[in-house]
Design an enzyme around this catalytic site. Structure first.
Site, PDB file in Angstrom:
ATOM      1  N   ARG A 123       0.886  -1.176   0.000  1.00 19.08           N
ATOM      2  CA  ARG A 123       0.000   0.000   0.000  1.00 19.08           C
ATOM      3  C   ARG A 123       0.913   1.213   0.000  1.00 19.08           C
ATOM      4  NH1 ARG A 123      -5.426   1.283   3.436  1.00 19.08           N
ATOM      5  NH2 ARG A 123      -6.185  -0.008   1.728  1.00 19.08           N
ATOM      6  N   HIS A 150      -7.191   0.731  -6.702  1.00 18.63           N
ATOM      7  CA  HIS A 150      -7.374  -0.132  -5.524  1.00 18.63           C
ATOM      8  C   HIS A 150      -7.989  -1.449  -6.045  1.00 18.63           C
ATOM      9  CE1 HIS A 150      -7.699  -1.392  -1.496  1.00 18.63           C
ATOM     10  NE2 HIS A 150      -8.572  -0.539  -1.014  1.00 18.63           N
ATOM     11  N   GLN A 153      -9.926  -4.026  -3.877  1.00 15.56           N
ATOM     12  CA  GLN A 153     -11.235  -3.527  -3.483  1.00 15.56           C
ATOM     13  C   GLN A 153     -12.249  -3.800  -4.603  1.00 15.56           C
ATOM     14  OE1 GLN A 153     -12.152  -1.785  -0.445  1.00 15.56           O
ATOM     15  NE2 GLN A 153     -14.128  -2.362  -1.283  1.00 15.56           N
ATOM     16  N   ASP A 244     -17.284   7.071  -1.811  1.00 19.60           N
ATOM     17  CA  ASP A 244     -16.039   6.936  -1.050  1.00 19.60           C
ATOM     18  C   ASP A 244     -15.756   8.309  -0.439  1.00 19.60           C
ATOM     19  OD1 ASP A 244     -13.572   6.098  -0.040  1.00 19.60           O
ATOM     20  OD2 ASP A 244     -12.533   6.223  -1.967  1.00 19.60           O
ATOM     21  N   CYS A 288     -16.364   1.513   0.068  1.00 19.19           N
ATOM     22  CA  CYS A 288     -15.185   0.685   0.382  1.00 19.19           C
ATOM     23  C   CYS A 288     -14.854   0.739   1.865  1.00 19.19           C
ATOM     24  CB  CYS A 288     -14.002   1.142  -0.456  1.00 19.19           C
ATOM     25  SG  CYS A 288     -13.601   2.885  -0.206  1.00 19.19           S
ATOM     26  N   ARG A 316     -13.541  -8.786   0.812  1.00 20.65           N
ATOM     27  CA  ARG A 316     -12.131  -8.490   0.549  1.00 20.65           C
ATOM     28  C   ARG A 316     -11.304  -9.764   0.762  1.00 20.65           C
ATOM     29  NH1 ARG A 316     -10.054  -3.377   0.903  1.00 20.65           N
ATOM     30  NH2 ARG A 316      -8.165  -4.472   0.225  1.00 20.65           N
TER      31      ARG A 316
HETATM   32  N1   CP Z   1     -11.326  -0.369   1.996  1.00 17.08           N
HETATM   33  C1   CP Z   1     -10.094  -0.366   2.483  1.00 17.08           C
HETATM   34  O1   CP Z   1      -9.115  -0.549   1.771  1.00 17.08           O
HETATM   35  O2   CP Z   1     -10.024  -0.167   3.830  1.00 17.08           O
HETATM   36  P1   CP Z   1      -8.690   0.062   4.644  1.00 17.08           P
HETATM   37  O3   CP Z   1      -8.122   1.395   4.253  1.00 17.08           O
HETATM   38  O4   CP Z   1      -9.108   0.032   6.100  1.00 17.08           O
HETATM   39  O5   CP Z   1      -7.727  -1.038   4.339  1.00 17.08           O
HETATM   40  N1  NVA Z   2      -9.927   6.586  -1.633  1.00 18.41           N
HETATM   41  C1  NVA Z   2      -9.569   6.163  -0.297  1.00 18.41           C
HETATM   42  C2  NVA Z   2      -9.815   4.702  -0.143  1.00 18.41           C
HETATM   43  C3  NVA Z   2      -9.532   4.145   1.209  1.00 18.41           C
HETATM   44  C4  NVA Z   2      -9.748   2.665   1.275  1.00 18.41           C
HETATM   45  C5  NVA Z   2      -8.122   6.495  -0.038  1.00 18.41           C
HETATM   46  O1  NVA Z   2      -7.290   6.335  -0.947  1.00 18.41           O
HETATM   47  O2  NVA Z   2      -7.797   6.944   1.064  1.00 18.41           O
END
Ligand code: CP
Ligand code: NVA
Length: 331
Positions: A123, A150, A153, A244, A288, A316
């Protein structure tokens, strides 16, 4: 783990493996998969979810690095618990205090981690960092969220939609809010699976041009439509309304600007009613998570019977377990 001396040729070997197993390099983007490959993952996810014990130990002996520059609840938990169910050993490397590449080169992360572990789930802030990891590691790299996509997701989201409706045929999905990473991956997945997709965003917050172009090309092949709109009325007749956060991780400095631009796009009962117009059953709500209750969505909507948010969170794990089984050629 690779053989004693992983070198450029080991990276080349991984690329060669990808010619027989398209998942062998991992997964950086939904756009790297065909619609048929996404369906393979979804079908396997259904099988793993139906009988998790049948896959217990499938990844025994493998070690996976979880390299995270940003916080996480769902991604971390679902990968760690899911991979443990498959028998793999997971090491979480918290990189929230400093960005990758600051203490040592990204390339050197790749070349160290490939000596100890069998895959990297990362990440990161920048998609380019993922690409650099992938180019330099002789092990698969999986995108656990970056600035552009993502993909894990989106796999869970289309799995959840298919569960809710029994089939993806004829579905229409409306994404409301920021044209961000989650919007990009969902749009690409929908396009590749023949699901009509509408993004309603404020001016200046549309999904990236290159992603819309790729999704439109994919949609032409499947007969789906991709619509980018500014009008909330365009959610009419959509089976799912997805939103989101208006401020993604790494954009906190823009929060003042973003709040005002987005308030008219809050998903409330009225938006859900517009979406449900003409449908035989009310539209479902998706997010998400994490959600900012009272901002992009009201409590009434996220807590309603039509909300699938916790199903998405659970899925997930099943979607990612299926993906990792595919990556290692175990199913
Ligand atoms: N949806 C998602 O990726 O959640 P987190 O940021 O908690 O991993
Ligand atoms: N768009 C959000 C998604 C979090 C799961 C981010 O990137 O923070």
């Amino acid at each position: 783990m690779t053989a004693m001396m992983p070198t450029t040729s080991a990276t080349a070997e991984l690329k060669l493996a990808a010619t027989t197993n398209p998942f062998a390099g991992g997964l950086l983007a939904i756009d790297d998969l065909t619609g048929a490959q996404i369906l393979e993952v979804l079908d396997l996810a259904d099988a793993v979810k139906a009988d998790p014990k049948a896959f217990a130990g499938a990844l025994a002996g493998l070690s996976i690095t979880m390299l995270f520059e940003k916080p996480s609840l769902r991604t971390r938990m679902s990968f760690e618990i899911g991979l443990t169910k498959l028998g793999a050993h997971v090491v979480y490397l918290d990189h929230s205090k400093s960005k990758l590449g600051e203490r040592e080169a990204v390339k050197d992360y790749a070349k160290n981690l490939e000596r100890w572990t069998d895959a990297i789930v990362a990440r990161v802030f920048k998609n380019t960092v993922l690409q650099e990891l992938s180019e330099n590691a002789a092990i698969p790299v999986v995108n656990a969220l970056c600035d552009v996509e993502h993909p894990c997701q989106a796999l869970a989201d289309v799995l959840t939609l298919r569960e809710a409706y029994g089939s993806l045929d004829g579905l229409k999905v409306a994404y409301v809010g920021d044209g961000n990473n989650v919007c990009h991956s969902l749009m690409l997945a929908c396009a590749k699976l023949g699901v009509d997709f509408t993004a309603v965003t404020p001016k200046g917050f549309e999904p990236q041009f290159g992603v819309v172009k790729a999704a439109t090309a994919a949609a032409q092949a499947t007969g789906a439509s991709i619509t980018i709109s500014r009008s909330i009325d365009d959610v009419k007749g959509h089976h799912a309304v997805y939103t989101d956060t208006w401020v993604s991780m790494g954009q906190e400095h823009q929060s003042g600007l973003r709040g005002g631009e987005f308030t008219h796009l809050q998903v409330d009962d009225e938006v859900m009613a517009i979406a449900s117009e003409g449908l035989s059953q009310p539209a479902v709500f998706m997010h998400c998570l994490p959600a900012h209750r009272g901002e992009e969505v009201t409590d009434d909507v996220i807590d309603s019977a039509q909300s699938l948010v916790y199903e998405q969170a659970e899925n997930r794990m099943w979607a990612q377990n299926a993906l990792m089984l595919k990556v290692f050629g175990k199913a």
